[in-house]
Design a protein around this motif. Structure first.
Motif, PDB file in Angstrom:
ATOM      1  N   GLY A 307       5.150 -10.733 -10.875  1.00 37.43           N
ATOM      2  CA  GLY A 307       3.913 -10.533 -10.111  1.00 37.43           C
ATOM      3  C   GLY A 307       4.198 -10.010  -8.716  1.00 37.43           C
ATOM      4  N   GLN A 308       5.252 -10.516  -8.103  1.00 38.05           N
ATOM      5  CA  GLN A 308       5.655 -10.048  -6.778  1.00 38.05           C
ATOM      6  C   GLN A 308       6.063  -8.569  -6.830  1.00 38.05           C
ATOM      7  N   THR A 309       6.791  -8.220  -7.871  1.00 39.44           N
ATOM      8  CA  THR A 309       7.199  -6.820  -8.033  1.00 39.44           C
ATOM      9  C   THR A 309       5.981  -5.918  -8.206  1.00 39.44           C
ATOM     10  N   ALA A 310       5.006  -6.381  -8.964  1.00 44.69           N
ATOM     11  CA  ALA A 310       3.795  -5.584  -9.196  1.00 44.69           C
ATOM     12  C   ALA A 310       3.057  -5.317  -7.894  1.00 44.69           C
ATOM     13  N   VAL A 311       2.987  -6.330  -7.031  1.00 45.14           N
ATOM     14  CA  VAL A 311       2.294  -6.172  -5.751  1.00 45.14           C
ATOM     15  C   VAL A 311       3.030  -5.173  -4.863  1.00 45.14           C
ATOM     16  N   ILE A 312       4.356  -5.308  -4.794  1.00 46.12           N
ATOM     17  CA  ILE A 312       5.152  -4.362  -3.987  1.00 46.12           C
ATOM     18  C   ILE A 312       4.985  -2.939  -4.520  1.00 46.12           C
ATOM     19  N   ARG A 313       5.042  -2.801  -5.826  1.00 45.22           N
ATOM     20  CA  ARG A 313       4.902  -1.484  -6.448  1.00 45.22           C
ATOM     21  C   ARG A 313       3.530  -0.878  -6.131  1.00 45.22           C
ATOM     22  N   GLY A 314       2.491  -1.696  -6.254  1.00 42.32           N
ATOM     23  CA  GLY A 314       1.150  -1.207  -5.955  1.00 42.32           C
ATOM     24  C   GLY A 314       1.006  -0.754  -4.513  1.00 42.32           C
ATOM     25  N   ALA A 381       8.045   5.009  -7.941  1.00 40.09           N
ATOM     26  CA  ALA A 381       8.126   3.597  -7.564  1.00 40.09           C
ATOM     27  C   ALA A 381       9.143   2.863  -8.435  1.00 40.09           C
ATOM     28  N   GLU A 382       9.150   3.168  -9.712  1.00 27.89           N
ATOM     29  CA  GLU A 382      10.107   2.542 -10.627  1.00 27.89           C
ATOM     30  C   GLU A 382      11.539   2.967 -10.277  1.00 27.89           C
ATOM     31  N   ALA A 383      11.686   4.210  -9.869  1.00 27.80           N
ATOM     32  CA  ALA A 383      13.012   4.697  -9.479  1.00 27.80           C
ATOM     33  C   ALA A 383      13.513   3.985  -8.230  1.00 27.80           C
ATOM     34  N   CYS A 384      12.603   3.695  -7.312  1.00 24.99           N
ATOM     35  CA  CYS A 384      12.983   2.946  -6.099  1.00 24.99           C
ATOM     36  C   CYS A 384      13.503   1.560  -6.460  1.00 24.99           C
ATOM     37  N   GLU A 385      12.904   0.932  -7.453  1.00 26.38           N
ATOM     38  CA  GLU A 385      13.303  -0.414  -7.865  1.00 26.38           C
ATOM     39  C   GLU A 385      14.637  -0.407  -8.611  1.00 26.38           C
ATOM     40  N   SER A 386      14.851   0.639  -9.416  1.00 20.78           N
ATOM     41  CA  SER A 386      16.043   0.671 -10.278  1.00 20.78           C
ATOM     42  C   SER A 386      17.204   1.462  -9.685  1.00 20.78           C
ATOM     43  N   SER A 387      16.983   2.071  -8.514  1.00 24.99           N
ATOM     44  CA  SER A 387      17.998   2.933  -7.877  1.00 24.99           C
ATOM     45  C   SER A 387      18.414   4.079  -8.793  1.00 24.99           C
ATOM     46  N   ASP A 388      17.434   4.626  -9.504  1.00 24.33           N
ATOM     47  CA  ASP A 388      17.678   5.779 -10.373  1.00 24.33           C
ATOM     48  C   ASP A 388      17.578   7.043  -9.517  1.00 24.33           C
ATOM     49  N   ASP A 389      18.727   7.520  -9.031  1.00 18.71           N
ATOM     50  CA  ASP A 389      18.738   8.653  -8.098  1.00 18.71           C
ATOM     51  C   ASP A 389      18.159   9.925  -8.709  1.00 18.71           C
ATOM     52  N   GLU A 390      18.461  10.166  -9.970  1.00 14.44           N
ATOM     53  CA  GLU A 390      17.992  11.400 -10.613  1.00 14.44           C
ATOM     54  C   GLU A 390      16.462  11.418 -10.686  1.00 14.44           C
ATOM     55  N   ALA A 391      15.850  10.312 -11.167  1.00 13.47           N
ATOM     56  CA  ALA A 391      14.391  10.232 -11.256  1.00 13.47           C
ATOM     57  C   ALA A 391      13.764  10.248  -9.861  1.00 13.47           C
ATOM     58  N   PHE A 392      14.436   9.591  -8.918  1.00 13.86           N
ATOM     59  CA  PHE A 392      13.930   9.534  -7.540  1.00 13.86           C
ATOM     60  C   PHE A 392      13.788  10.949  -6.965  1.00 13.86           C
ATOM     61  N   HIS A 393      14.852  11.734  -7.049  1.00 14.64           N
ATOM     62  CA  HIS A 393      14.825  13.064  -6.434  1.00 14.64           C
ATOM     63  C   HIS A 393      13.904  14.020  -7.191  1.00 14.64           C
TER      64      HIS A 393
END
Length: 425
Positions: A307-314, A381-393
């Motif tokens: 739930g905390q993650t959902a709020v941050i993501r939103g 937002a999901e990329a920020c959480e998972s540190s997925d650099d490829e999806a992030f960029h």
């Protein structure tokens, strides 16, 4: 006012972490002559309420409106609710759409002669508000003459009425009321045929459908957030302040959107943001709803991690959307973020969880298929959480957002959520 046998089996689905399993509700179909379901009678089967009381009435109504399972308890059908006379004046009824609710009024027993007149104003008020009223066949007795014109439905219990007595009562009801007649506890083809021959057109009982028991679950907010919401509403705080409390707790947000968009609440248009929900509901109803929610909330002071993650993501998606999207789309970005983890919170498939709340197609497409700009924001937002650099960029490039903008927004979202959580402690 059918009583269910104690041996009625319960659904054996597992308890849901992160959702408050508040017990069970049984439902039994009421059908017409063509065996089409016109409504369901609901019964509270929670172990917390072994007896039928005003408290169990409130819990049943709240749970029916907020139930977060795969199947709606009543869908678009009528909801028949057993009541005590004490609960008929309760504020929880203000949360219901009267057009979809039938209140089952119990007889008064030996006190009928003295109490019928005293209870009449409450029943009149309920009818004026649009509720349908159902009585059992005792309403045809002379002591209840003042109640008889208020009857929308009259139930005849075939387990206690002899055939000749049943015929007399049905004939009397047909001549002196406009009520629809329901034969209940119909357990054989012979009973069905007899009641039908006498003019009854609605039926309830084992011959048509046995009661089914649904293990209900509510997505519980943190208790301190409900208390803070109550205090803000009591102080007639601004919509902005109330919206901030809703945004910081995924359970609180889901429950409000679930209620406001339910058939039982009666809203005729789709509600797409928390601000809309607050303004449409009004402070009085919001206070009553929060007070009921408080009884269902957990004692833990810390929201679950998902739930905390959902709020941050939103919040992150909302901040990033402010860079280029309209105000309406920015509000929807928060909804996408917070509901993107709804399946995990409810332990349901994501498409099933999203089906619990009517949302705009853009929100559904973003959550379920990552489509459109809102979907791309969700990927980011999901990329920020998972540190997925490829999806992030990739997403940052498509959205024309710099790494500095995204990282700063992420830090702001984390700080905002921590600040709001701390302020409620």
């Amino acid at each position: 006012m059918t009583e269910l046998p104690a041996s009625t089996p319960a659904d054996a689905s597992p308890a849901v972490p992160g959702a408050a399993d508040r017990g069970m509700i049984a439902r039994q179909a009421i059908v017409n002559e063509a065996q089409q379901i016109i409504g369901y009678e609901l019964f509270n089967r929670s172990r917390a309420y072994p007896d039928h009381t005003a408290a169990s009435d409130v819990t049943l109504v709240f749970t029916a409106l907020s139930h977060a399972g795969e199947e709606d308890l009543v869908g678009t059908k009528l909801m028949f609710v057993n009541c005590t006379h004490e609960s008929l004046a309760g504020g929880h009824l203000e949360l219901l759409n009267p057009d979809k609710v039938v209140l089952e009024i119990p007889p008064l027993g030996l006190a009928a002669q003295q109490e019928v007149a005293a209870r009449l104003p409450i029943l009149h008020n309920l009818r004026e508000r649009g509720f349908n009223l159902a009585f059992n066949h005792t309403v045809l007795e002379s002591a209840y003459a003042a109640w008889l014109p208020l009857a929308d439905y009259i139930k005849f219990d075939l387990s206690v009425l002899a055939p000749d007595h049943l015929a007399v009562l049905i004939n009397y009801a047909g001549r002196h009321t406009r009520a629809e007649l329901i034969a209940e506890k119909v357990e054989s083809a012979q009973q069905h045929e007899q009641a039908s021959r006498l003019g009854v057109q609605l039926f309830q009982g084992f011959w048509f459908a046995r009661p089914t028991v649904v293990r209900t679950k509510l997505l519980s907010p943190a208790q301190q957030n409900v208390v803070q919401l109550l205090n803000l509403v009591r102080q007639q705080a601004s919509t902005d302040a109330i919206e901030d409390v809703l945004k910081k707790d995924a359970g609180l947000a889901f429950n409000l959107m679930r209620l406001i968009n339910s058939v039982g609440f009666g809203v005729q248009r789709e509600i797409t943001s928390f601000r809309q929900a607050v303004m449409l509901m009004g402070l009085k109803k919001l206070f009553r709803w929060a007070a009921m929610l408080l009884t269902a909330s957990r004692n833990s002071g810390t929201p679950p991690a998902v739930g905390q993650t959902a709020v941050i993501r939103g919040r992150l998606m909302e901040l990033l959307a402010q860079e280029s999207l309209s105000e309406e789309d920015t509000e929807m970005a928060f909804v996408v973020g917070i509901f993107s983890l709804l399946g995990q919170m409810l332990q349901l498939p994501q498409d099933v969880a999203m089906g619990l709340i009517p949302v705009p197609e853009a929100v559904s497409a973003a959550v379920l298929r990552h489509e459109g700009q809102l979907g791309e924001l969700l990927i980011l937002a999901e990329a920020c959480e998972s540190s997925d650099d490829e999806a992030f960029h990739r997403s940052a490039g498509l959205l024309q957002l710099s790494s500095q903008q995204i990282n700063w927004a992420h830090l702001q979202a984390l700080a905002w959520t921590d600040q709001l959580t701390d302020s409620a402690l």
